[in-house]
Motif scaffolding. Sequence first.
Motif, PDB file in Angstrom:
ATOM      1  N   LEU A 227       0.816  -1.209   0.000  1.00 38.97           N
ATOM      2  CA  LEU A 227       0.000   0.000   0.000  1.00 38.97           C
ATOM      3  C   LEU A 227       0.849   1.258   0.000  1.00 38.97           C
ATOM      4  N   SER A 228       1.952   1.244   0.720  1.00 33.64           N
ATOM      5  CA  SER A 228       2.796   2.444   0.775  1.00 33.64           C
ATOM      6  C   SER A 228       3.321   2.817  -0.610  1.00 33.64           C
ATOM      7  N   SER A 229       3.815   1.829  -1.355  1.00 27.95           N
ATOM      8  CA  SER A 229       4.348   2.131  -2.692  1.00 27.95           C
ATOM      9  C   SER A 229       3.222   2.496  -3.654  1.00 27.95           C
ATOM     10  N   ASP A 230       2.061   1.842  -3.508  1.00 23.73           N
ATOM     11  CA  ASP A 230       0.931   2.187  -4.377  1.00 23.73           C
ATOM     12  C   ASP A 230       0.430   3.596  -4.106  1.00 23.73           C
ATOM     13  N   MET A 231       0.438   3.999  -2.841  1.00 21.83           N
ATOM     14  CA  MET A 231       0.005   5.351  -2.516  1.00 21.83           C
ATOM     15  C   MET A 231       1.050   6.385  -2.931  1.00 21.83           C
ATOM     16  N   TRP A 242      -3.235  17.588 -10.436  1.00 22.26           N
ATOM     17  CA  TRP A 242      -3.974  18.678  -9.807  1.00 22.26           C
ATOM     18  C   TRP A 242      -3.172  19.969  -9.708  1.00 22.26           C
ATOM     19  N   SER A 243      -1.957  19.972 -10.213  1.00 25.43           N
ATOM     20  CA  SER A 243      -1.038  21.090  -9.932  1.00 25.43           C
ATOM     21  C   SER A 243      -1.572  22.450 -10.352  1.00 25.43           C
ATOM     22  N   ASN A 244      -2.414  22.498 -11.372  1.00 27.75           N
ATOM     23  CA  ASN A 244      -2.954  23.785 -11.828  1.00 27.75           C
ATOM     24  C   ASN A 244      -4.352  24.075 -11.284  1.00 27.75           C
ATOM     25  N   ASN A 245      -4.847  23.209 -10.425  1.00 28.37           N
ATOM     26  CA  ASN A 245      -6.193  23.402  -9.875  1.00 28.37           C
ATOM     27  C   ASN A 245      -6.230  24.548  -8.871  1.00 28.37           C
ATOM     28  N   TRP A 246      -7.395  25.138  -8.782  1.00 27.61           N
ATOM     29  CA  TRP A 246      -7.614  26.246  -7.851  1.00 27.61           C
ATOM     30  C   TRP A 246      -7.317  25.808  -6.417  1.00 27.61           C
ATOM     31  N   CYS A 247      -6.494  26.559  -5.740  1.00 29.65           N
ATOM     32  CA  CYS A 247      -6.160  26.368  -4.318  1.00 29.65           C
ATOM     33  C   CYS A 247      -5.422  25.057  -4.047  1.00 29.65           C
ATOM     34  N   PHE A 248      -4.840  24.464  -5.078  1.00 30.20           N
ATOM     35  CA  PHE A 248      -4.104  23.210  -4.906  1.00 30.20           C
ATOM     36  C   PHE A 248      -2.877  23.415  -4.030  1.00 30.20           C
ATOM     37  N   VAL A 249      -2.615  22.413  -3.180  1.00 30.71           N
ATOM     38  CA  VAL A 249      -1.377  22.344  -2.418  1.00 30.71           C
ATOM     39  C   VAL A 249      -0.862  20.909  -2.525  1.00 30.71           C
ATOM     40  N   PRO A 250       0.403  20.709  -2.879  1.00 33.82           N
ATOM     41  CA  PRO A 250       0.915  19.342  -3.023  1.00 33.82           C
ATOM     42  C   PRO A 250       0.803  18.546  -1.720  1.00 33.82           C
ATOM     43  N   ILE A 251       0.573  17.256  -1.871  1.00 38.22           N
ATOM     44  CA  ILE A 251       0.598  16.352  -0.721  1.00 38.22           C
ATOM     45  C   ILE A 251       2.048  16.031  -0.403  1.00 38.22           C
ATOM     46  N   ILE A 252       2.462  16.263   0.831  1.00 36.16           N
ATOM     47  CA  ILE A 252       3.832  15.957   1.233  1.00 36.16           C
ATOM     48  C   ILE A 252       3.896  14.527   1.759  1.00 36.16           C
ATOM     49  N   ASP A 253       5.106  13.993   1.871  1.00 36.93           N
ATOM     50  CA  ASP A 253       5.289  12.592   2.261  1.00 36.93           C
ATOM     51  C   ASP A 253       4.657  12.277   3.607  1.00 36.93           C
ATOM     52  N   GLU A 254       4.818  13.186   4.565  1.00 44.63           N
ATOM     53  CA  GLU A 254       4.287  12.933   5.905  1.00 44.63           C
ATOM     54  C   GLU A 254       2.765  12.874   5.900  1.00 44.63           C
ATOM     55  N   GLU A 255       2.131  13.723   5.086  1.00 47.13           N
ATOM     56  CA  GLU A 255       0.674  13.695   4.981  1.00 47.13           C
ATOM     57  C   GLU A 255       0.205  12.427   4.280  1.00 47.13           C
TER      58      GLU A 255
END
Length: 391
Positions: A227-231, A242-255
């Motif tokens: 699951l970790s590698s798939d996620m 989603w990088s150009n989506n309104w109010c997008f913020v990248p998901i960081i590794d810890e999240e």
Amino acid sequence: MPLKRSVNSLPLFDETLKEKSQIKIYEVTNDRRGIDEFINLPFVIYKRDKHFCPRLIRDQKRQFTPENPFYSHSKVRLYIAKQGNETIGRIASIINYNHLKYHNDKTGFFGFFESYEDHRISRELFKKVEEDLSNEGLDKMIGPMNFSTNAECGLLVDGFTEPPMIMMPYNLSYYESLLISSGLKKAKDLFAFLYILQDTLPEKVYRVSEIAKRRGARVRLINKKNLSSDMKAFQYVYNKAWSNNWCFVPIIDEELSESIKELKMIIKEDIVAIAFMGDEPVGFLGVISDFNQILKILMGRLNPLNIIRALINIKRINQGRLLLFGIIPEFRNKGIEALLFCEVHKGLLKHKIKKIEFSWILEDNLPTIKIAELFGGVLYKKYRIFQKELK
């Protein structure tokens, strides 16, 4: 003048309180009593509401501690409104430094807003958040975000007849007027479509999926053992798609790691799929069983009786939410969406899922709206993000 009651709520406070009793705003620090008051307020406000299905209290408490990786890049301050000894409202001011860095703007956020039906309460709460954000040099307030677009966000403004699905917000109908009276205006609407699952998909979906296969696309289901590698593949796709989506913020590794912990117990391998071109993950589609049907039974508390009731009912979950969906831009409109849906559809039938919610979808994301409508999805809920310019 005593605070008003909502037809959906309990009396706000002891009716003997005098008219001159003021609304006061208190910051919640790490003291147990303050956190308890902050978390317990919705249980009172929604006591008579049949659609209320809170997260487990232990999980709610944990999200307001440094154990939540969101705190590693953000400043969160919690406030409660009180009149006399009664807690009558709550809110959080949120400064997301990852958002500020990514968008290079001066936007702050509010979230976790709850209040009885009285505009004085909401005005005092928002006034406090505006002060916080202005003092940090920010010039715009957006919300509700609990904590960001990577978690729960939006205020329900249309579609109050159905309960919320997993990881979607819920509020009483008067909340919109409380925000408007505090000077907030619409920023963006989020749509939720409801799809009644059919035994077969539209013929066009099967036809287009075959085109994707001929172009070299392939799909596989996730494996809980990996699951970790798939996620990580999901994170890669999500942050590109989603990088150009309104109010997008990248998901960081810890999240991501935190999300894996939360989803591991409820995710089903045969309704979550990854699409590849060669060895590169290019698309992701995942339906999550609507665990809110169980949370409604638990009502925030785990005890022996509730655990037994949950175990009895968990196999009766008959609906889900299409929570994870994205295609890297250069691979869109090549049939990969159809290929993913065909694979996941088999698992949905196996698990006897009857209804799927496509959510949330930005109101101006016309390609995804068209996909929801192609499957026969019906727009049945609208959520709204509000904004206010700060002086």
